[in-house]
Design a protein around this motif. Structure first.
Motif, PDB file in Angstrom:
ATOM      1  N   THR A  63      -7.214  73.857 101.726  1.00 40.00           N
ATOM      2  CA  THR A  63      -7.689  73.869 100.983  1.00 40.00           C
ATOM      3  C   THR A  63      -7.469  74.628 100.135  1.00 40.00           C
ATOM      4  O   THR A  63      -7.814  74.365  98.274  1.00 40.00           O
ATOM      5  N   GLY A  64      -6.424  75.712 100.558  1.00 44.79           N
ATOM      6  CA  GLY A  64      -6.172  76.794  99.617  1.00 44.79           C
ATOM      7  C   GLY A  64      -5.282  76.834  98.275  1.00 44.79           C
ATOM      8  O   GLY A  64      -5.349  76.915  97.195  1.00 44.79           O
ATOM      9  N   GLY A  65      -4.930  75.226  98.249  1.00 47.04           N
ATOM     10  CA  GLY A  65      -3.764  74.823  97.648  1.00 47.04           C
ATOM     11  C   GLY A  65      -5.017  74.224  96.355  1.00 47.04           C
ATOM     12  O   GLY A  65      -4.023  73.159  95.066  1.00 47.04           O
ATOM     13  N   GLN A  66      -5.404  73.716  96.356  1.00 46.25           N
ATOM     14  CA  GLN A  66      -6.846  72.848  95.773  1.00 46.25           C
ATOM     15  C   GLN A  66      -7.752  73.786  94.777  1.00 46.25           C
ATOM     16  O   GLN A  66      -8.754  74.190  95.259  1.00 46.25           O
ATOM     17  N   THR A  67      -7.780  73.749  93.217  1.00 44.45           N
ATOM     18  CA  THR A  67      -8.366  74.104  92.141  1.00 44.45           C
ATOM     19  C   THR A  67      -9.346  74.871  92.521  1.00 44.45           C
ATOM     20  O   THR A  67     -10.433  74.876  92.471  1.00 44.45           O
ATOM     21  N   HIS A  68     -10.639  72.836  92.939  1.00 44.50           N
ATOM     22  CA  HIS A  68     -12.395  72.664  92.916  1.00 44.50           C
ATOM     23  C   HIS A  68     -12.436  73.800  93.834  1.00 44.50           C
ATOM     24  O   HIS A  68     -13.318  73.767  94.105  1.00 44.50           O
ATOM     25  N   LEU A  69     -11.360  73.373  95.490  1.00 41.77           N
ATOM     26  CA  LEU A  69     -11.959  74.282  96.463  1.00 41.77           C
ATOM     27  C   LEU A  69     -11.222  75.370  97.320  1.00 41.77           C
ATOM     28  O   LEU A  69     -11.904  75.699  98.197  1.00 41.77           O
ATOM     29  N   SER A  70      -9.770  76.300  96.468  1.00 41.31           N
ATOM     30  CA  SER A  70      -9.362  77.597  97.236  1.00 41.31           C
ATOM     31  C   SER A  70     -10.471  78.140  97.575  1.00 41.31           C
ATOM     32  O   SER A  70      -9.670  78.637  99.054  1.00 41.31           O
ATOM     33  N   PRO A  71     -11.041  78.680  97.270  1.00 43.45           N
ATOM     34  CA  PRO A  71     -11.620  80.166  97.936  1.00 43.45           C
ATOM     35  C   PRO A  71     -12.572  79.727  98.782  1.00 43.45           C
ATOM     36  O   PRO A  71     -13.086  80.534  99.657  1.00 43.45           O
TER      37      PRO A  71
ATOM     38  N   VAL B 230       8.503  74.907  86.885  1.00 45.80           N
ATOM     39  CA  VAL B 230       8.411  75.703  87.987  1.00 45.80           C
ATOM     40  C   VAL B 230       6.953  76.316  88.282  1.00 45.80           C
ATOM     41  O   VAL B 230       5.956  76.009  88.088  1.00 45.80           O
ATOM     42  N   ARG B 231       7.194  76.893  90.441  1.00 46.21           N
ATOM     43  CA  ARG B 231       5.571  77.188  90.419  1.00 46.21           C
ATOM     44  C   ARG B 231       6.398  78.212  90.802  1.00 46.21           C
ATOM     45  O   ARG B 231       6.872  79.161  91.812  1.00 46.21           O
ATOM     46  N   SER B 232       5.363  79.874  90.525  1.00 44.88           N
ATOM     47  CA  SER B 232       6.130  80.625  90.915  1.00 44.88           C
ATOM     48  C   SER B 232       4.462  81.624  91.144  1.00 44.88           C
ATOM     49  O   SER B 232       3.488  81.483  90.813  1.00 44.88           O
ATOM     50  N   LEU B 233       5.142  83.025  91.415  1.00 41.00           N
ATOM     51  CA  LEU B 233       4.083  83.768  92.234  1.00 41.00           C
ATOM     52  C   LEU B 233       2.648  83.439  92.222  1.00 41.00           C
ATOM     53  O   LEU B 233       2.675  82.608  93.318  1.00 41.00           O
ATOM     54  N   HIS B 234       1.590  83.524  91.196  1.00 38.28           N
ATOM     55  CA  HIS B 234       0.068  83.596  92.218  1.00 38.28           C
ATOM     56  C   HIS B 234      -0.338  82.160  92.627  1.00 38.28           C
ATOM     57  O   HIS B 234      -0.276  81.454  93.830  1.00 38.28           O
ATOM     58  N   ASN B 235       0.244  80.821  91.332  1.00 41.50           N
ATOM     59  CA  ASN B 235       0.426  79.075  92.102  1.00 41.50           C
ATOM     60  C   ASN B 235       1.744  78.898  93.212  1.00 41.50           C
ATOM     61  O   ASN B 235       0.280  78.291  93.900  1.00 41.50           O
ATOM     62  N   LEU B 236       2.277  79.570  93.253  1.00 49.08           N
ATOM     63  CA  LEU B 236       3.261  79.472  94.558  1.00 49.08           C
ATOM     64  C   LEU B 236       2.588  79.885  95.822  1.00 49.08           C
ATOM     65  O   LEU B 236       3.166  78.845  96.961  1.00 49.08           O
ATOM     66  N   ALA B 237       1.367  80.882  95.899  1.00 53.53           N
ATOM     67  CA  ALA B 237       1.414  81.703  97.094  1.00 53.53           C
ATOM     68  C   ALA B 237       0.286  81.072  96.861  1.00 53.53           C
ATOM     69  O   ALA B 237       0.234  80.079  98.551  1.00 53.53           O
ATOM     70  N   HIS B 238      -0.508  79.859  96.691  1.00 53.82           N
ATOM     71  CA  HIS B 238      -1.676  78.787  96.385  1.00 53.82           C
ATOM     72  C   HIS B 238      -0.812  77.517  97.298  1.00 53.82           C
ATOM     73  O   HIS B 238      -1.617  77.526  98.213  1.00 53.82           O
ATOM     74  N   LEU B 239       0.333  77.006  96.237  1.00 57.90           N
ATOM     75  CA  LEU B 239       0.797  75.825  97.018  1.00 57.90           C
ATOM     76  C   LEU B 239       1.480  75.890  98.220  1.00 57.90           C
ATOM     77  O   LEU B 239       1.134  75.261  99.126  1.00 57.90           O
ATOM     78  N   PHE B 240       1.664  77.082  99.028  1.00 62.12           N
ATOM     79  CA  PHE B 240       2.135  76.927 100.056  1.00 62.12           C
ATOM     80  C   PHE B 240       1.322  76.908 101.360  1.00 62.12           C
ATOM     81  O   PHE B 240       1.653  76.709 101.874  1.00 62.12           O
TER      82      PHE B 240
ATOM     83  N   GLY C  59       1.984  81.558  87.124  1.00 61.48           N
ATOM     84  CA  GLY C  59       3.042  80.847  87.910  1.00 61.48           C
ATOM     85  C   GLY C  59       3.608  79.751  87.402  1.00 61.48           C
ATOM     86  O   GLY C  59       3.761  78.989  87.806  1.00 61.48           O
ATOM     87  N   TYR C  60       3.543  80.045  86.059  1.00 62.70           N
ATOM     88  CA  TYR C  60       4.095  79.021  85.579  1.00 62.70           C
ATOM     89  C   TYR C  60       5.073  78.899  84.886  1.00 62.70           C
ATOM     90  O   TYR C  60       5.718  78.115  83.949  1.00 62.70           O
ATOM     91  N   SER C  61       5.532  80.070  84.487  1.00 66.16           N
ATOM     92  CA  SER C  61       6.665  80.943  83.499  1.00 66.16           C
ATOM     93  C   SER C  61       7.887  80.680  85.042  1.00 66.16           C
ATOM     94  O   SER C  61       7.028  81.498  86.181  1.00 66.16           O
TER      95      SER C  61
ATOM     96  N   SER D 178     -11.526  79.012  83.949  1.00 59.84           N
ATOM     97  CA  SER D 178     -10.380  80.769  84.436  1.00 59.84           C
ATOM     98  C   SER D 178      -8.828  80.485  84.669  1.00 59.84           C
ATOM     99  O   SER D 178      -8.477  81.112  85.525  1.00 59.84           O
ATOM    100  N   HIS D 179      -8.593  79.501  84.051  1.00 64.27           N
ATOM    101  CA  HIS D 179      -6.914  79.697  84.572  1.00 64.27           C
ATOM    102  C   HIS D 179      -5.789  78.723  82.750  1.00 64.27           C
ATOM    103  O   HIS D 179      -6.700  78.523  82.325  1.00 64.27           O
ATOM    104  N   GLU D 180      -5.047  78.734  83.234  1.00 62.17           N
ATOM    105  CA  GLU D 180      -4.439  78.366  82.555  1.00 62.17           C
ATOM    106  C   GLU D 180      -5.050  78.939  80.579  1.00 62.17           C
ATOM    107  O   GLU D 180      -4.540  78.064  79.621  1.00 62.17           O
TER     108      GLU D 180
ATOM    109  N   SER E   1     -19.073  79.054  91.959  1.00 58.37           N
ATOM    110  CA  SER E   1     -18.560  79.718  90.628  1.00 58.37           C
ATOM    111  C   SER E   1     -17.283  79.460  90.088  1.00 58.37           C
ATOM    112  O   SER E   1     -16.790  79.197  88.592  1.00 58.37           O
ATOM    113  N   HIS E   2     -16.016  79.551  91.311  1.00 56.09           N
ATOM    114  CA  HIS E   2     -14.831  79.162  90.802  1.00 56.09           C
ATOM    115  C   HIS E   2     -14.767  77.185  90.409  1.00 56.09           C
ATOM    116  O   HIS E   2     -14.079  77.065  89.321  1.00 56.09           O
ATOM    117  N   TYR E   3     -15.298  76.583  91.162  1.00 60.38           N
ATOM    118  CA  TYR E   3     -15.576  75.015  91.263  1.00 60.38           C
ATOM    119  C   TYR E   3     -16.176  74.914  89.853  1.00 60.38           C
ATOM    120  O   TYR E   3     -15.982  74.030  88.536  1.00 60.38           O
TER     121      TYR E   3
HETATM  122  O1  LIG Z   1      -6.705  77.373  93.817  1.00 59.36           O
HETATM  123  C1  LIG Z   1      -5.639  77.186  92.871  1.00 59.36           C
HETATM  124  C2  LIG Z   1      -4.745  76.015  93.113  1.00 59.36           C
HETATM  125  C3  LIG Z   1      -3.746  75.694  92.076  1.00 59.36           C
HETATM  126  C4  LIG Z   1      -2.929  75.340  92.112  1.00 59.36           C
HETATM  127  C5  LIG Z   1      -1.450  75.179  91.245  1.00 59.36           C
HETATM  128  C6  LIG Z   1      -0.867  74.656  90.377  1.00 59.36           C
HETATM  129  O2  LIG Z   1       0.373  75.563  90.660  1.00 59.36           O
HETATM  130  O3  LIG Z   1      -0.349  73.359  91.002  1.00 59.36           O
HETATM  131  N1  LIG Z   1      -2.446  76.332  91.060  1.00 59.36           N
HETATM  132  C7  LIG Z   1      -3.158  76.677  91.396  1.00 59.36           C
HETATM  133  C8  LIG Z   1      -4.048  77.702  90.779  1.00 59.36           C
HETATM  134  C9  LIG Z   1      -5.553  77.783  91.792  1.00 59.36           C
HETATM  135  O4  LIG Z   1      -6.557  78.544  91.603  1.00 59.36           O
END
Ligand SMILES: O=C1C=c2cc(C(=O)O)[nH]c2=CC1=O
Length: 513
Positions: free
Chosen positions: A363-371, A349-359, A337-339, A190-192, A167-169
């Motif tokens: 797999t968890g840092g790429q939007t089409h795959l992260s779940p 800037v990358r903060s909060l939710h985005n930063l946690a993903h990128l950290f 996490g864009y502000s 679902s984002h931005e 569903s996320h993909y």
């Molecule tokens: O799965 C996600 C991965 C992300 C990476 C970014 C980014 O700010 O580059 N944002 C993301 C959102 C996601 O849901």
């Protein structure tokens, strides 16, 4: 996406998806549980208000005015009933008649006992390996949904957890513009945009409900990961939770964890985008994860600070034009996490939710795959907890959510893609404990003072001290003056007495010898 009963040539041709609940008198006799008054088959209402300028390919994507490209009639359930055939209960209710209130509590993963951790990891693995009982996924766009012969619907079974991944993909996939043409990536349902929070809230609710039904346990609740530790380690990446780091490959999960056996869905992005196909149930390689290991981007080698959460909760506006990833002073863009955490938009800037993903750096840092990485679930329950706390603190009303001109998929009345039955962003913009039957057990950090505030407080304190000293000095002077004035008559009296006495002493001439 769609109920198995609707993945048929007839249902797709008719545009009607109103499955029977218990058709004792034959097919079509209990559509939407109508015989027991649970619901009825009605026309789908889809948002037709204008969307923002980011998407300019109207007419070319199945997700426009979701779900009208596939179905225009659906079940509408009465009262406490819910679901694709009105056979289940609204969130927060359970029982055969859906009249028992339930309240689940989403807890910190780290607060679970050893037994709870084990049960929880096993439940996730069961979801990864159990075929979804009701839902199937489309593996082709609508144009090709009936297959090469026009008679073979292109749908597949999918496991409960993989449906969550798919569903996320599907919500973030590019718009296919035709063979040999570059697919359009400037679209994200679902984002931005403002739906980031409402979409992910429903995404989690759906997984939680599917797992409750799988376990036959209505009290089952997804825990959360408080990622705002400010640290550079993943505290839930242990073998009893999300899996430690492998000793053999820094970007793999330890073999002591069941998650090292999980295989990833929706990996073949290039194929989908060039062939115009859609991710199917085929799994690929293992989950990759290398927390804090992105040496090329030091900024994403640390997790958000507790203070970042405290600051973002103070951003007063839910979202601001253009309701996108460049919105300034927007709570949604800040927690996404864009502000920076105080709400100031900064493209670097990358903060909060985005930063946690990128950290997570894998797999968890790429939007089409992260779940595919189960950490996604807990990263998002925490993000949802912040959203719920913001709704509570700001006494938020739906009127602050944009009705139109948000990016496509993000308007208030848009049906969230690709959920079924249709559910709008509107329906998720409510405090969870009272409306959705769950709450979070979280201690929120209080905000540390900022430099400007410390300076202001110092100046005000200094002024108050000066005022107190001045007032004190004035009092002393007045007191002295008053004391002087009080003593004055006494001296005069005395003087007068002495002089009286003196006057009364007879002069020598008056003295009687
Ligand atoms: O799965 C996600 C991965 C992300 C990476 C970014 C980014 O700010 O580059 N944002 C993301 C959102 C996601 O849901």
């Amino acid at each position: 996406q769609f109920p198995r009963q609707c993945a048929t040539v007839d249902a797709l041709r008719s545009g009607e998806c109103c499955p029977d609940l218990s058709p004792v008198f034959g097919p079509g006799t209990d559509r939407c549980g109508s015989s027991s008054g649970r619901g009825q088959c009605v026309a789908v209402i889809a948002d037709s208000r204008p969307h923002g300028p980011q998407y300019m390919h109207d007419g070319q994507d199945d997700r426009e005015q979701w779900p009208l490209r596939f179905f225009n009639r659906t079940c509408s359930c009465n009262g406490n009933f819910s679901g694709y055939n009105c056979g289940s209960c609204r969130p927060g209710l359970s029982g055969a008649a859906c009249n028992q209130q339930i309240r689940t509590v989403r807890r910190n993963l780290l607060d679970l006992s050893a037994e709870e951790r084990n049960n929880f990891v096993n439940a996730l693995h069961q979801a990864k390996t159990t075929v979804h009982p009701n839902i199937v996924i489309a593996t082709r766009r609508h144009e090709e949904i009936l297959g090469p012969d026009g008679n073979t619907p292109q749908f597949e079974n999918v496991s409960i957890y993989n449906y969550f991944v798919w569903s996320h993909y599907y919500s973030v996939r590019k718009t296919f513009l035709g063979a040999g043409q570059q697919s359009f990536g400037g679209v994200d349902f679902s984002h931005e945009g403002p739906a980031f929070l409402t979409w992910h809230r429903y995404h989690l609710l759906q997984l939680e409900k599917d797992m409750q039904e799988m376990l036959q346990d209505p009290s089952f609740a997804l825990p959360y990961w408080n990622f705002a530790t400010g640290g550079n380690t993943c505290d839930i990446c242990t073998d009893d939770l999300m899996g430690a780091r492998s000793n053999f490959d820094v970007s793999l999960i330890s073999q002591n964890s069941i998650f090292s056996q999980w295989r990833v869905l929706c990996e073949y992005l290039e194929d989908y985008d060039t062939l115009g196909t859609i991710c199917n149930s085929t799994e690929g390689g293992p989950i990759r994860r290398n927390p804090a290991g992105n040496v090329a981007r030091p900024m994403v080698q640390r997790l958000p600070e507790p203070q970042d959460v405290a600051l973002c909760l103070e951003v007063g506006l839910f979202d601001t034009p253009p309701f996108y990833s460049n919105s300034n002073d927007s709570f949604r863009n800040t927690v996404e996490g864009y502000s920076d955490p105080s709400g100031k938009y900064d493209p670097a800037v990358r903060s909060l939710h985005n930063l946690a993903h990128l950290f997570l750096n894998g797999t968890g840092g790429q939007t089409h795959l992260s779940p595919n990485d189960p950490i996604f679930v807990f990263l998002h329950t925490f993000t949802d907890a912040v959203f719920d706390e913001w709704l509570r603190r700001h006494n938020a009303d739906i009127s602050i959510y944009p009705l139109e001109n948000a990016p496509i998929g993000h308007n208030r009345q848009y049906n969230m893609v690709p959920f079924w039955p249709p559910v709008t962003n509107n329906e998720m913009f409510v405090p969870a404990p009272e409306n959705l039957g769950y709450s979070y057990d979280v201690q929120w950090p209080s905000r540390a003072l900022q430099v400007t505030e410390i300076i202001t407080i110092a100046i005000v304190t200094a002024l108050i001290l000066v005022a107190i000293i001045f007032a004190g000095a004035t009092c002393i002077v007045h007191a002295r003056k008053n004391k002087d004035e009080l003593h004055q008559p006494l001296l005069t009296d005395q003087y007068e007495r002495y002089s009286d006495d003196y006057d009364s002493i007879p002069t020598p001439s008056q003295s009687v010898v």
